[in-house]
Write an enzyme that holds these catalytic residues in place. Sequence first.
Site, PDB file in Angstrom:
ATOM      1  N   LYS A  36     -13.129  44.972 -24.386  1.00 52.00           N
ATOM      2  CA  LYS A  36     -13.597  45.385 -26.031  1.00 52.00           C
ATOM      3  C   LYS A  36     -12.899  46.647 -26.044  1.00 52.00           C
ATOM      4  O   LYS A  36     -12.556  47.578 -25.608  1.00 52.00           O
ATOM      5  CB  LYS A  36     -14.916  46.495 -25.658  1.00 52.00           C
ATOM      6  CG  LYS A  36     -15.080  45.512 -27.376  1.00 52.00           C
ATOM      7  CD  LYS A  36     -15.517  46.862 -28.370  1.00 52.00           C
ATOM      8  CE  LYS A  36     -15.366  47.785 -28.658  1.00 52.00           C
ATOM      9  NZ  LYS A  36     -14.292  48.568 -29.284  1.00 52.00           N
ATOM     10  N   GLY A  40     -11.525  57.071 -23.176  1.00 50.66           N
ATOM     11  CA  GLY A  40     -11.770  56.978 -24.612  1.00 50.66           C
ATOM     12  C   GLY A  40     -11.782  58.656 -24.937  1.00 50.66           C
ATOM     13  O   GLY A  40     -12.098  59.469 -24.154  1.00 50.66           O
ATOM     14  N   GLU A  77     -12.213  57.472 -18.278  1.00 48.53           N
ATOM     15  CA  GLU A  77     -10.560  58.462 -18.634  1.00 48.53           C
ATOM     16  C   GLU A  77     -10.653  58.859 -19.755  1.00 48.53           C
ATOM     17  O   GLU A  77     -10.708  58.336 -20.596  1.00 48.53           O
ATOM     18  CB  GLU A  77      -9.250  57.133 -18.590  1.00 48.53           C
ATOM     19  CG  GLU A  77      -8.716  56.326 -17.364  1.00 48.53           C
ATOM     20  CD  GLU A  77      -8.384  57.255 -16.256  1.00 48.53           C
ATOM     21  OE1 GLU A  77      -7.761  57.682 -16.883  1.00 48.53           O
ATOM     22  OE2 GLU A  77      -8.785  57.006 -15.031  1.00 48.53           O
ATOM     23  N   CYS A 126      -3.756  60.978 -24.274  1.00 47.37           N
ATOM     24  CA  CYS A 126      -4.932  62.115 -23.351  1.00 47.37           C
ATOM     25  C   CYS A 126      -4.099  63.095 -22.871  1.00 47.37           C
ATOM     26  O   CYS A 126      -4.530  64.446 -22.875  1.00 47.37           O
ATOM     27  CB  CYS A 126      -5.280  60.953 -23.231  1.00 47.37           C
ATOM     28  SG  CYS A 126      -4.588  59.752 -21.661  1.00 47.37           S
ATOM     29  N   GLU A 170      -9.467  68.988 -27.788  1.00 47.72           N
ATOM     30  CA  GLU A 170      -8.711  68.421 -28.192  1.00 47.72           C
ATOM     31  C   GLU A 170      -8.477  67.732 -29.231  1.00 47.72           C
ATOM     32  O   GLU A 170      -9.391  67.242 -30.569  1.00 47.72           O
ATOM     33  CB  GLU A 170      -9.175  66.897 -27.092  1.00 47.72           C
ATOM     34  CG  GLU A 170      -7.887  65.748 -26.969  1.00 47.72           C
ATOM     35  CD  GLU A 170      -8.294  64.367 -26.367  1.00 47.72           C
ATOM     36  OE1 GLU A 170      -9.029  63.710 -27.015  1.00 47.72           O
ATOM     37  OE2 GLU A 170      -7.640  64.165 -25.927  1.00 47.72           O
TER      38      GLU A 170
HETATM   39  P1  NAD Z   1     -13.199  56.274 -28.856  1.00 50.31           P
HETATM   40  O1  NAD Z   1     -14.460  56.822 -27.785  1.00 50.31           O
HETATM   41  O2  NAD Z   1     -13.722  57.017 -29.714  1.00 50.31           O
HETATM   42  O3  NAD Z   1     -13.650  55.031 -28.511  1.00 50.31           O
HETATM   43  C1  NAD Z   1     -13.154  54.073 -27.188  1.00 50.31           C
HETATM   44  C2  NAD Z   1     -13.741  52.789 -26.581  1.00 50.31           C
HETATM   45  O4  NAD Z   1     -15.166  53.349 -26.934  1.00 50.31           O
HETATM   46  C3  NAD Z   1     -14.287  51.740 -28.820  1.00 50.31           C
HETATM   47  O5  NAD Z   1     -13.623  50.486 -28.134  1.00 50.31           O
HETATM   48  C4  NAD Z   1     -14.645  52.139 -29.627  1.00 50.31           C
HETATM   49  O6  NAD Z   1     -15.021  51.228 -29.717  1.00 50.31           O
HETATM   50  C5  NAD Z   1     -15.495  51.970 -27.926  1.00 50.31           C
HETATM   51  N1  NAD Z   1     -17.178  53.114 -28.524  1.00 50.31           N
HETATM   52  C6  NAD Z   1     -17.598  53.688 -29.409  1.00 50.31           C
HETATM   53  N2  NAD Z   1     -18.651  53.696 -29.555  1.00 50.31           N
HETATM   54  C7  NAD Z   1     -18.926  53.134 -28.674  1.00 50.31           C
HETATM   55  C8  NAD Z   1     -20.551  52.695 -27.554  1.00 50.31           C
HETATM   56  N3  NAD Z   1     -21.474  53.580 -28.208  1.00 50.31           N
HETATM   57  N4  NAD Z   1     -20.877  51.459 -26.743  1.00 50.31           N
HETATM   58  C9  NAD Z   1     -19.459  51.375 -25.599  1.00 50.31           C
HETATM   59  N5  NAD Z   1     -18.466  51.858 -26.044  1.00 50.31           N
HETATM   60  C10 NAD Z   1     -18.201  51.702 -27.460  1.00 50.31           C
HETATM   61  O7  NAD Z   1     -11.838  56.591 -28.498  1.00 50.31           O
HETATM   62  P2  NAD Z   1     -11.159  57.021 -29.535  1.00 50.31           P
HETATM   63  O8  NAD Z   1     -10.666  57.583 -30.812  1.00 50.31           O
HETATM   64  O9  NAD Z   1     -10.750  55.176 -29.618  1.00 50.31           O
HETATM   65  O10 NAD Z   1      -9.596  56.994 -28.357  1.00 50.31           O
HETATM   66  C11 NAD Z   1      -9.168  58.149 -28.412  1.00 50.31           C
HETATM   67  C12 NAD Z   1      -9.286  59.149 -27.193  1.00 50.31           C
HETATM   68  O11 NAD Z   1      -9.081  58.367 -25.703  1.00 50.31           O
HETATM   69  C13 NAD Z   1      -9.210  60.097 -27.270  1.00 50.31           C
HETATM   70  O12 NAD Z   1     -10.044  61.503 -26.491  1.00 50.31           O
HETATM   71  C14 NAD Z   1      -8.087  60.333 -25.727  1.00 50.31           C
HETATM   72  O13 NAD Z   1      -7.612  61.533 -25.219  1.00 50.31           O
HETATM   73  C15 NAD Z   1      -8.885  59.475 -24.828  1.00 50.31           C
HETATM   74  N6  NAD Z   1      -8.149  58.658 -24.350  1.00 50.31           N
HETATM   75  C16 NAD Z   1      -7.939  59.135 -22.561  1.00 50.31           C
HETATM   76  C17 NAD Z   1      -6.872  57.801 -21.693  1.00 50.31           C
HETATM   77  C18 NAD Z   1      -6.900  58.739 -20.685  1.00 50.31           C
HETATM   78  O14 NAD Z   1      -6.393  57.634 -19.833  1.00 50.31           O
HETATM   79  N7  NAD Z   1      -7.753  59.486 -19.883  1.00 50.31           N
HETATM   80  C19 NAD Z   1      -6.158  57.158 -22.775  1.00 50.31           C
HETATM   81  C20 NAD Z   1      -6.042  57.765 -23.728  1.00 50.31           C
HETATM   82  C21 NAD Z   1      -6.924  57.687 -24.827  1.00 50.31           C
END
Ligand code: NAD
Length: 495
Positions: A177, A230, A252, A286, A387
């Site tokens: 997803k 995320g 991650e 990230c 962040e």
């Molecule tokens: P987010 O946490 O808002 O969403 C990530 C994913 O989780 C999306 O697909 C979202 O739809 C899904 N999601 C949201 N609520 C959920 C739930 N209750 N159950 C299951 N899935 C759910 O993150 P974002 O805003 O899309 O991305 C930015 C974040 O991602 C930043 O904090 C960044 O640091 C992090 N990130 C980490 C890495 C890494 O490799 N460590 C890489 C890229 C981004």
Amino acid sequence: MHTYNHWINGKFAAPSGGQWLDTVDPYSNIAWARVARGNAEDARLAIAAAHDAMYKGPWSTMTATERGKVLRRIGDVLADPKNAQRLAEIESRDNGKILVEMQGQLRYLPEHWYYYAGLADKIQGTVIPVDKADMLAMTLLEPVGVVTALTAWNSPLAFFALKCAPALAAGCSVVLKPSEFASASSLEFAAMTRDAGVPDGVINVVTGLGQEIGTVLVEHPNIGKVTFTGSDTTGAKVYEAAARGMKRASMELGGKSPNIVFSDADLDQACVGAVAGIFGAAGQMCTAGSRLLVQNSIREEFTERLLTMAGKLKMGDPMKPDTEIGPIATRPQYEKVLHYIDVAKADGARCILGGGAASGPDLGKGLFVEPTIFTDVTNGMRIAQEEVFGPVLSIIGFEDEEDAIRIGNDVIYGLAAGVWTGNIGRAVRMSKALRAGMVWVNTYRAYSFMVPIGGMKHSGLGRESGIEAIHGYLETKSVMISTAEASPANAFLQR
Ligand code: NAD
């Protein structure tokens, strides 16, 4: 406007709730496509397809060598310049990252698939010289089950590869997803993998809001593992839900990475690394080096250099080849970045570059934030602890190595760190002392499909890339076989 449906069991499927979500181009601020708004029923359909493909379909009966060949052909699909260009353009349109960066990612991604293609038939258990007579003991490494992959919006196809390539090589099937803000490239790519010979149901992509479709994807009994990229806030919720079902999980998450410049460094190189580390991808990484730790003896001089370089960065249309900074990907993220700039000012940090929203003839209706630099930042301030995920840099001074380590580690995160020094001993000492999953010395943002990456502390658990990643998709099973002519009568008493 293009309509994208789920990709389930080898074909596109309309959302069972009959609803779609607009997907907005952050440069034009106009919806350019709509994607299926999935619900629990869609999640169940995708999981059923993945489960059947893995346990009943051809995926489980294929040899690992044959699976490897399929992965190789997936790499070939991405290496086709026509496909790569199309996918790079979709990603830029969806998340506003500059096209040249997405093209660069797409050029490199086939290597990731090829690496795990080669690894598929090299994963093996062991025979154990067990301390029992008449006994053969061995381990088998088996796929962990159907994998749910939840990903962020900033590099959708990179996350697709980071998660699905090792999962598929291990013999798992996947339900992915992508972020609701950037789903289109994953859907188009999933459909392309069918031409590579991926059996129906092995790769499924469902779209929608995490809070609406995520619960079933994480908690369904037929899911063996959840892999998430995320924010740490969402990650904690997903991890908790996964724990309730005793699912394997890897996370991650975010970071607040220190990029540390010593006075003995090559300051020209360090300046490029500092600017690229925070203003690349408009800071939406990230691993962004959002805390620049500069040794006090060079702080003034280095800050001047930084201002000169960062002040020349060109914001604009992400599709244009000379653009260096594109818009912020989503409106909530844009508002969050601006909020953090206000918080930093209110907390007493001094803004020496940017410091607000940007607009102008080259910027269309885009959600732009100026490259922003704060000095007089102390590590306890929110701007140094939380962040931002945007083009906002905090400069923090330090005296010596010990001071740099203390400040560098004084955050809840531990994803990445940079060290700039001409002293090899110091480089090694710092690499060991910093609590981060990745330490870069005299470079920043260098990645390889061979090198594990992942977080310590609140930045997550588990590693992606490298041989290590595939073990996250495998279970160890031990097998003990009696080779005795007859079982001993008192077998049940044996210890
Ligand atoms: P987010 O946490 O808002 O969403 C990530 C994913 O989780 C999306 O697909 C979202 O739809 C899904 N999601 C949201 N609520 C959920 C739930 N209750 N159950 C299951 N899935 C759910 O993150 P974002 O805003 O899309 O991305 C930015 C974040 O991602 C930043 O904090 C960044 O640091 C992090 N990130 C980490 C890495 C890494 O490799 N460590 C890489 C890229 C981004």
